[in-house]
Design an enzyme around this catalytic site. Structure first.
Site, PDB file in Angstrom:
ATOM      1  N   ARG A 128       0.812  -1.238   0.000  1.00 52.61           N
ATOM      2  CA  ARG A 128       0.000   0.000   0.000  1.00 52.61           C
ATOM      3  C   ARG A 128       0.840   1.280   0.000  1.00 52.61           C
ATOM      4  O   ARG A 128       0.364   2.332   0.369  1.00 52.61           O
ATOM      5  CB  ARG A 128      -0.991   0.021   1.155  1.00 52.61           C
ATOM      6  CG  ARG A 128      -1.933  -1.145   1.141  1.00 52.61           C
ATOM      7  CD  ARG A 128      -3.167  -0.905   1.960  1.00 52.61           C
ATOM      8  NE  ARG A 128      -4.063  -2.043   1.845  1.00 52.61           N
ATOM      9  CZ  ARG A 128      -4.004  -3.121   2.621  1.00 52.61           C
ATOM     10  NH1 ARG A 128      -3.091  -3.190   3.582  1.00 52.61           N
ATOM     11  NH2 ARG A 128      -4.856  -4.098   2.437  1.00 52.61           N
ATOM     12  N   LYS A 150       1.809  11.359 -11.741  1.00 51.50           N
ATOM     13  CA  LYS A 150       1.003  10.426 -12.550  1.00 51.50           C
ATOM     14  C   LYS A 150       1.811   9.155 -12.774  1.00 51.50           C
ATOM     15  O   LYS A 150       2.978   9.215 -13.177  1.00 51.50           O
ATOM     16  CB  LYS A 150       0.649  11.055 -13.907  1.00 51.50           C
ATOM     17  CG  LYS A 150      -0.526  12.011 -13.844  1.00 51.50           C
ATOM     18  CD  LYS A 150      -1.003  12.391 -15.240  1.00 51.50           C
ATOM     19  CE  LYS A 150      -2.191  13.328 -15.173  1.00 51.50           C
ATOM     20  NZ  LYS A 150      -2.591  13.824 -16.512  1.00 51.50           N
ATOM     21  N   GLU A 192       7.761  19.418 -25.183  1.00 48.04           N
ATOM     22  CA  GLU A 192       7.068  19.647 -23.904  1.00 48.04           C
ATOM     23  C   GLU A 192       7.615  20.897 -23.212  1.00 48.04           C
ATOM     24  O   GLU A 192       6.907  21.543 -22.451  1.00 48.04           O
ATOM     25  CB  GLU A 192       7.181  18.425 -22.990  1.00 48.04           C
ATOM     26  CG  GLU A 192       6.621  17.129 -23.573  1.00 48.04           C
ATOM     27  CD  GLU A 192       5.103  16.963 -23.420  1.00 48.04           C
ATOM     28  OE1 GLU A 192       4.443  17.846 -22.831  1.00 48.04           O
ATOM     29  OE2 GLU A 192       4.590  15.935 -23.905  1.00 48.04           O
ATOM     30  N   LYS A 234       5.201  23.354 -14.260  1.00 49.25           N
ATOM     31  CA  LYS A 234       4.371  22.180 -13.986  1.00 49.25           C
ATOM     32  C   LYS A 234       4.067  22.081 -12.498  1.00 49.25           C
ATOM     33  O   LYS A 234       2.933  21.766 -12.103  1.00 49.25           O
ATOM     34  CB  LYS A 234       5.041  20.895 -14.490  1.00 49.25           C
ATOM     35  CG  LYS A 234       4.131  19.696 -14.270  1.00 49.25           C
ATOM     36  CD  LYS A 234       4.400  18.508 -15.146  1.00 49.25           C
ATOM     37  CE  LYS A 234       3.332  17.441 -14.863  1.00 49.25           C
ATOM     38  NZ  LYS A 234       3.569  16.197 -15.575  1.00 49.25           N
ATOM     39  N   GLU A 244      -6.160  16.651 -11.646  1.00 52.12           N
ATOM     40  CA  GLU A 244      -6.729  17.063 -12.929  1.00 52.12           C
ATOM     41  C   GLU A 244      -8.246  17.234 -12.898  1.00 52.12           C
ATOM     42  O   GLU A 244      -8.964  16.753 -13.770  1.00 52.12           O
ATOM     43  CB  GLU A 244      -6.312  16.091 -14.057  1.00 52.12           C
ATOM     44  CG  GLU A 244      -6.373  16.759 -15.417  1.00 52.12           C
ATOM     45  CD  GLU A 244      -5.737  15.944 -16.533  1.00 52.12           C
ATOM     46  OE1 GLU A 244      -4.625  15.427 -16.353  1.00 52.12           O
ATOM     47  OE2 GLU A 244      -6.380  15.838 -17.582  1.00 52.12           O
ATOM     48  N   ARG A 248      -5.063  21.493 -14.374  1.00 49.19           N
ATOM     49  CA  ARG A 248      -4.015  20.574 -14.835  1.00 49.19           C
ATOM     50  C   ARG A 248      -4.246  20.143 -16.287  1.00 49.19           C
ATOM     51  O   ARG A 248      -3.293  19.793 -16.993  1.00 49.19           O
ATOM     52  CB  ARG A 248      -3.922  19.346 -13.905  1.00 49.19           C
ATOM     53  CG  ARG A 248      -2.740  18.443 -14.255  1.00 49.19           C
ATOM     54  CD  ARG A 248      -2.387  17.449 -13.166  1.00 49.19           C
ATOM     55  NE  ARG A 248      -1.269  16.629 -13.577  1.00 49.19           N
ATOM     56  CZ  ARG A 248      -0.515  15.896 -12.777  1.00 49.19           C
ATOM     57  NH1 ARG A 248      -0.765  15.863 -11.488  1.00 49.19           N
ATOM     58  NH2 ARG A 248       0.488  15.181 -13.252  1.00 49.19           N
ATOM     59  N   ASN A 252      -2.356  19.388 -21.209  1.00 51.69           N
ATOM     60  CA  ASN A 252      -2.680  18.574 -22.390  1.00 51.69           C
ATOM     61  C   ASN A 252      -2.684  19.397 -23.675  1.00 51.69           C
ATOM     62  O   ASN A 252      -3.134  18.904 -24.712  1.00 51.69           O
ATOM     63  CB  ASN A 252      -4.048  17.905 -22.216  1.00 51.69           C
ATOM     64  CG  ASN A 252      -4.039  16.932 -21.050  1.00 51.69           C
ATOM     65  OD1 ASN A 252      -2.990  16.400 -20.709  1.00 51.69           O
ATOM     66  ND2 ASN A 252      -5.185  16.723 -20.420  1.00 51.69           N
ATOM     67  N   HIS A 255      -2.131  17.750 -26.964  1.00 52.96           N
ATOM     68  CA  HIS A 255      -2.202  16.299 -26.764  1.00 52.96           C
ATOM     69  C   HIS A 255      -3.429  15.670 -27.415  1.00 52.96           C
ATOM     70  O   HIS A 255      -3.376  14.498 -27.807  1.00 52.96           O
ATOM     71  CB  HIS A 255      -2.146  15.957 -25.272  1.00 52.96           C
ATOM     72  CG  HIS A 255      -0.760  16.075 -24.692  1.00 52.96           C
ATOM     73  ND1 HIS A 255      -0.054  17.253 -24.689  1.00 52.96           N
ATOM     74  CD2 HIS A 255       0.054  15.158 -24.104  1.00 52.96           C
ATOM     75  CE1 HIS A 255       1.139  17.061 -24.121  1.00 52.96           C
ATOM     76  NE2 HIS A 255       1.218  15.798 -23.756  1.00 52.96           N
ATOM     77  N   HIS A 259      -2.526  12.899 -29.758  1.00 50.30           N
ATOM     78  CA  HIS A 259      -2.885  11.503 -29.474  1.00 50.30           C
ATOM     79  C   HIS A 259      -3.624  10.886 -30.643  1.00 50.30           C
ATOM     80  O   HIS A 259      -3.471   9.685 -30.924  1.00 50.30           O
ATOM     81  CB  HIS A 259      -3.783  11.426 -28.224  1.00 50.30           C
ATOM     82  CG  HIS A 259      -3.007  11.456 -26.946  1.00 50.30           C
ATOM     83  ND1 HIS A 259      -3.545  11.927 -25.764  1.00 50.30           N
ATOM     84  CD2 HIS A 259      -1.744  11.089 -26.654  1.00 50.30           C
ATOM     85  CE1 HIS A 259      -2.630  11.846 -24.813  1.00 50.30           C
ATOM     86  NE2 HIS A 259      -1.532  11.346 -25.327  1.00 50.30           N
ATOM     87  N   HIS A 273       6.012  10.511 -29.302  1.00 43.96           N
ATOM     88  CA  HIS A 273       4.988  11.257 -28.560  1.00 43.96           C
ATOM     89  C   HIS A 273       5.240  12.776 -28.641  1.00 43.96           C
ATOM     90  O   HIS A 273       4.336  13.553 -28.965  1.00 43.96           O
ATOM     91  CB  HIS A 273       4.967  10.787 -27.104  1.00 43.96           C
ATOM     92  CG  HIS A 273       4.040  11.584 -26.245  1.00 43.96           C
ATOM     93  ND1 HIS A 273       2.667  11.536 -26.390  1.00 43.96           N
ATOM     94  CD2 HIS A 273       4.281  12.477 -25.250  1.00 43.96           C
ATOM     95  CE1 HIS A 273       2.105  12.356 -25.513  1.00 43.96           C
ATOM     96  NE2 HIS A 273       3.068  12.939 -24.811  1.00 43.96           N
TER      97      HIS A 273
HETATM   98  N1  GLY Z   1       1.568  14.978 -18.563  1.00 38.01           N
HETATM   99  C1  GLY Z   1       0.465  15.728 -18.122  1.00 38.01           C
HETATM  100  C2  GLY Z   1       0.274  15.707 -16.644  1.00 38.01           C
HETATM  101  O1  GLY Z   1       1.132  15.275 -15.917  1.00 38.01           O
HETATM  102  O2  GLY Z   1      -0.765  16.098 -16.182  1.00 38.01           O
END
Ligand code: GLY
Length: 376
Positions: A128, A150, A192, A234, A244, A248, A252, A255, A259, A273
């Protein structure tokens, strides 16, 4: 820009009692042992890496730990996106359990986004939650995936579909490690970096326009400034909206278009990417201009600066085509947040003024993409 290395810079990610530092700079890896030591009960860490990074950089990692007397248990996966799998997640957890890891131990992710994402998820699941540290070795992972918590694996039903938010204890982004990256990967990661200027920092975008060549040549102060500024941007967004729910989503930018191109190309490596994101940012600005939201001059400047960085700006010329406008719009419809022929898109009123456009009409997006393809 001078060629001497400045002192590493510390960027703080402010998340209450889960706040952490990102150490950015040439040679920052040398701080690893001293930063790990106070967190460890036993002088041992688990290191997840890939075989290429292990071959190129494991010596540097060992050298960074030796003065603190910290030993390593290492697992190296095959390099590449296919390693971000459920079966490898099970393998990592089994390795940790077999070696007697517990919650007071730390798993160090030493590699690019694939390693960081799967290591973070494994750390979150291990009893955990065990400690987790990111040492990203690619530009993409230094400015994006290692920051903000993430984590994920892919499944045959899609990329990053299984994951968790799980923050590291600290991040070390040593820009010296970027010297072994192929030029194409460096450029893809640079997309990025450009993104942060386009989202909310026009002065940074102008700085990148002037100094992008120094950044891509890895001049120590230029690359440090680019990585640290990106991480600060960031960190500020993540501090405001960790999971998000809102702002956040600005990260994107480019993206949703990108994508769609990656998915239409079945994620083959002829479109990386970052390359898809670069093209996607140009398309977002041009779509905004077509809709009367973005000034055409801003859209033209974005395309010019991105093209000057060696990144793609024309949909009709991207490898893996010819792409179909309706297929791309259909792929955009699969976005988790698409509803009834509309999709949220990150658009921009100007460079540095991105916003969440909640309801872009996919028919108008398809018509716009058709126009882009006809230009080729
Ligand atoms: N790569 C986008 C984020 O971390 O929210």
């Amino acid at each position: 820009m001078s060629d001497t290395s400045p002192e590493p810079e510390i960027v703080r990610v402010r998340l209450g009692d889960r706040s952490y530092d990102i150490v950015v700079g040439h040679g920052a890896l040398s701080q690893l042992g001293a930063r790990l030591a106070p967190l460890l009960k036993r002088k041992r860490v688990f290191v997840l890496t890939d075989e290429s990074v292990a071959r190129l950089h494991m010596g540097a990692l060992d050298a960074a730990l030796t003065p603190s007397g910290i030993t390593t248990e290492v697992l190296a996966l095959a390099p590449g996106e296919q390693s971000k799998s459920f079966s490898n997640l099970e393998r990592i957890l089994d390795w940790l359990l077999g070696a007697g890891a517990d919650r007071s131990d730390i798993l160090v992710a030493f590699g690019g986004g694939v390693i960081g994402d799967i290591a973070g998820l494994a750390a979150s699941l291990m009893k955990r939650g065990m400690g987790f540290v990111q040492v990203p070795t690619t530009l993409l992972s230094q400015v994006d995936s290692s920051v903000g918590g993430k984590t994920a694996v892919n499944t045959p039903r899609g990329k990053n579909m299984i994951g968790a938010f799980y923050q590291p204890r600290f991040v070390i982004a040593d820009t010296a490690l970027l010297a072994t990256l192929p030029a194409r990967d460096l450029r893809a990661g640079y997309a990025e970096v450009l993104k942060y200027g386009l989202i909310n920092d026009a002065a940074f975008f102008d700085w990148l326009e002037a100094h992008g060549a120094d950044v891509l040549a890895l001049a120590p102060d230029a690359i440090q400034h680019a990585v640290a500024t990106s991480c600060r941007a960031k960190a500020a967004i993540v501090a405001e909206d960790e999971t998000e729910g809102g702002v956040r989503a600005l990260l994107n930018l480019g993206h949703t278009f990108g994508h769609a191109v990656e998915a239409a190309n079945q994620y083959r490596p002829d479109v990386l990417h970052g390359e898809a994101v670069a093209l996607g940012m140009v398309l977002a600005f041009r779509y905004g201009a077509a809709e009367g939201i973005t000034s055409p001059d801003a859209a033209a400047k974005v395309a010019r600066v991105i093209a000057a960085s060696g990144l793609p700006v024309e949909l009709g010329k991207v490898p893996g085509g010819p792409y179909e406008a309706t297929e791309l719009a259909d792929l955009m419809k699969q976005d988790k947040k698409a509803r009834g022929g509309q999709v949220p898109l990150i658009l921009a009123r100007a460079i540095g003024q991105a916003y969440i456009h909640p309801d872009a009409d996919l028919k108008s997006v398809a018509a716009f993409l058709m126009g882009e393809l006809e230009k080729a």
